[in-house]
Design an enzyme around this catalytic site. Structure first.
Site, PDB file in Angstrom:
ATOM      1  N   HIS A 102      40.571  43.539  34.441  1.00  0.00           N
ATOM      2  CA  HIS A 102      40.392  43.806  35.874  1.00  0.00           C
ATOM      3  C   HIS A 102      40.907  42.644  36.706  1.00  0.00           C
ATOM      4  O   HIS A 102      41.025  41.529  36.217  1.00  0.00           O
ATOM      5  CB  HIS A 102      38.927  44.078  36.211  1.00  0.00           C
ATOM      6  CG  HIS A 102      38.024  42.889  36.059  1.00  0.00           C
ATOM      7  ND1 HIS A 102      37.368  42.589  34.882  1.00  0.00           N
ATOM      8  CD2 HIS A 102      37.666  41.908  36.928  1.00  0.00           C
ATOM      9  CE1 HIS A 102      36.638  41.496  35.043  1.00  0.00           C
ATOM     10  NE2 HIS A 102      36.796  41.047  36.267  1.00  0.00           N
ATOM     11  N   GLU A 155      37.618  44.883  40.749  1.00  0.00           N
ATOM     12  CA  GLU A 155      36.222  44.483  40.931  1.00  0.00           C
ATOM     13  C   GLU A 155      36.078  43.915  42.334  1.00  0.00           C
ATOM     14  O   GLU A 155      36.992  43.255  42.839  1.00  0.00           O
ATOM     15  CB  GLU A 155      35.847  43.392  39.904  1.00  0.00           C
ATOM     16  CG  GLU A 155      34.411  42.903  40.035  1.00  0.00           C
ATOM     17  CD  GLU A 155      34.083  41.704  39.129  1.00  0.00           C
ATOM     18  OE1 GLU A 155      35.015  41.021  38.656  1.00  0.00           O
ATOM     19  OE2 GLU A 155      32.889  41.452  38.921  1.00  0.00           O
TER      20      GLU A 155
END
Ligand SMILES: [Fe+2]
Length: 302
Positions: free
Chosen positions: A209, A260
């Site tokens: 991520h 995120e």
């Protein structure tokens, strides 16, 4: 400190139109340039020309990550250090991408392409440098103020971790170890956050991520509202990490790259001791409230 921060990620996005719309209107990034196959974006509180480049591609994933150095001489210093360390390097002249100066490029043992740079056009954060307001008009979506960190995957977690410690003087805030003591994951920093870069056991050259900073827990709640409104696929959260103590939501862009939003966490220093997590408590380490990790979180990379 010669490496100042994570300055840039270039993401491959097969779902082009939807992805560009998402990064601009859901994450709230600001477009600063584009060419036929790329869109250049910045978070609103960054002063440099761009921190995220989207690239038209057939598959999702990470083209490269890049760190900004403090001085132009740092590129020479790190070139020598990398060569002495046995890492092949490539110098790329200024102008290779829009608004960018010279680049020092190399590959880390987990397979990702990393670039170092000093020069990039400065465009400001939309606020005056004298007597500014706390934020500018016209922000949209989650309006992440800055790029924060990323988690890269690969087999040789030890090798990439050691390289960042030995060559770039990164410190290890936390580590997750296997029963035999080997690294499953490491959280590394050069600024005062628990991670500028994290490395996890997984498929080589992949990214788990990219993390955008947001300011506090109420912004996390607001980000979740915005994701729900825009049919964004949430992977996990809102929740807290045991590791880093951060507050978080994981979710996917329309091309399948995991994003995120992250806030909180403690402030580590060079002399802070490294925290160790063991596999029996990994659930609490990753998702502190739930105490367990969903399968998708551990198996999906891009
Ligand atoms: Fe993260």
């Amino acid at each position: 400190m010669a490496i100042m921060r994570l300055g840039r990620v270039q993401l491959r996005v097969p779902n082009w139109e939807k992805s560009v719309h998402y990064y601009k209107n859901v994450i709230g990034l600001i477009e600063t340039a584009r060419d036929e196959n790329h869109v250049y974006l910045k978070c609103w509180d960054e002063h440099d020309h761009h921190s995220v480049i989207l690239e038209k591609a057939d598959t999702a994933g990470l083209d490269h990550l890049a760190f900004k150095c403090e001085t132009a001489e740092d590129l020479d210093i790190y070139e020598r250090k990398l060569v002495d360390y046995g890492v092949a390097v490539e110098r790329i002249p200024a102008g290779y991408r829009i608004a960018e100066g010279e680049i020092l490029r190399f590959r880390v043992p987990t397979g990702q392409t990393v670039e170092l740079y000093y020069e990039i056009d400065v465009v400001g954060n939309g606020l005056p440098l004298v007597n500014p307001d706390p934020w500018p008009d016209g922000l949209v979506g989650i309006a992440a103020p800055r790029l924060d960190h990323l988690l890269i995957a690969g087999d040789d977690v030890e090798g990439t971790t050691q390289l960042f410690q030995d060559v770039f003087d990164f410190h290890m805030a936390e580590k997750l170890i296997a029963p035999d003591g080997s690294y499953i994951a490491t959280w590394l920093f050069t600024t005062n956050t628990p991670h500028d870069l994290a490395v996890i056991k997984g498929p080589d050259s992949k990214v788990h991520h990219i993390g955008f900073w947001i300011d506090d827990w109420s912004e996390v709640r607001k980000a979740a509202d915005i994701m729900a409104r825009n049919d964004v696929m949430i992977d996990a959260g809102p929740t807290r990490h045991g590791i880093t103590r951060g507050l978080t939501i994981y979710f996917f862009d329309p091309s399948g790259n995991r994003n995120e939003v992250y806030t909180g966490g403690y402030m580590p220093y060079a002399d802070s001791p490294t925290i160790t997590w063991t596999t029996e408590d990994i659930g609490r380490g990753v998702f502190y409230f739930e105490g367990e990790v969903n399968d998708r979180f551990t198996t999906v990379f891009s």
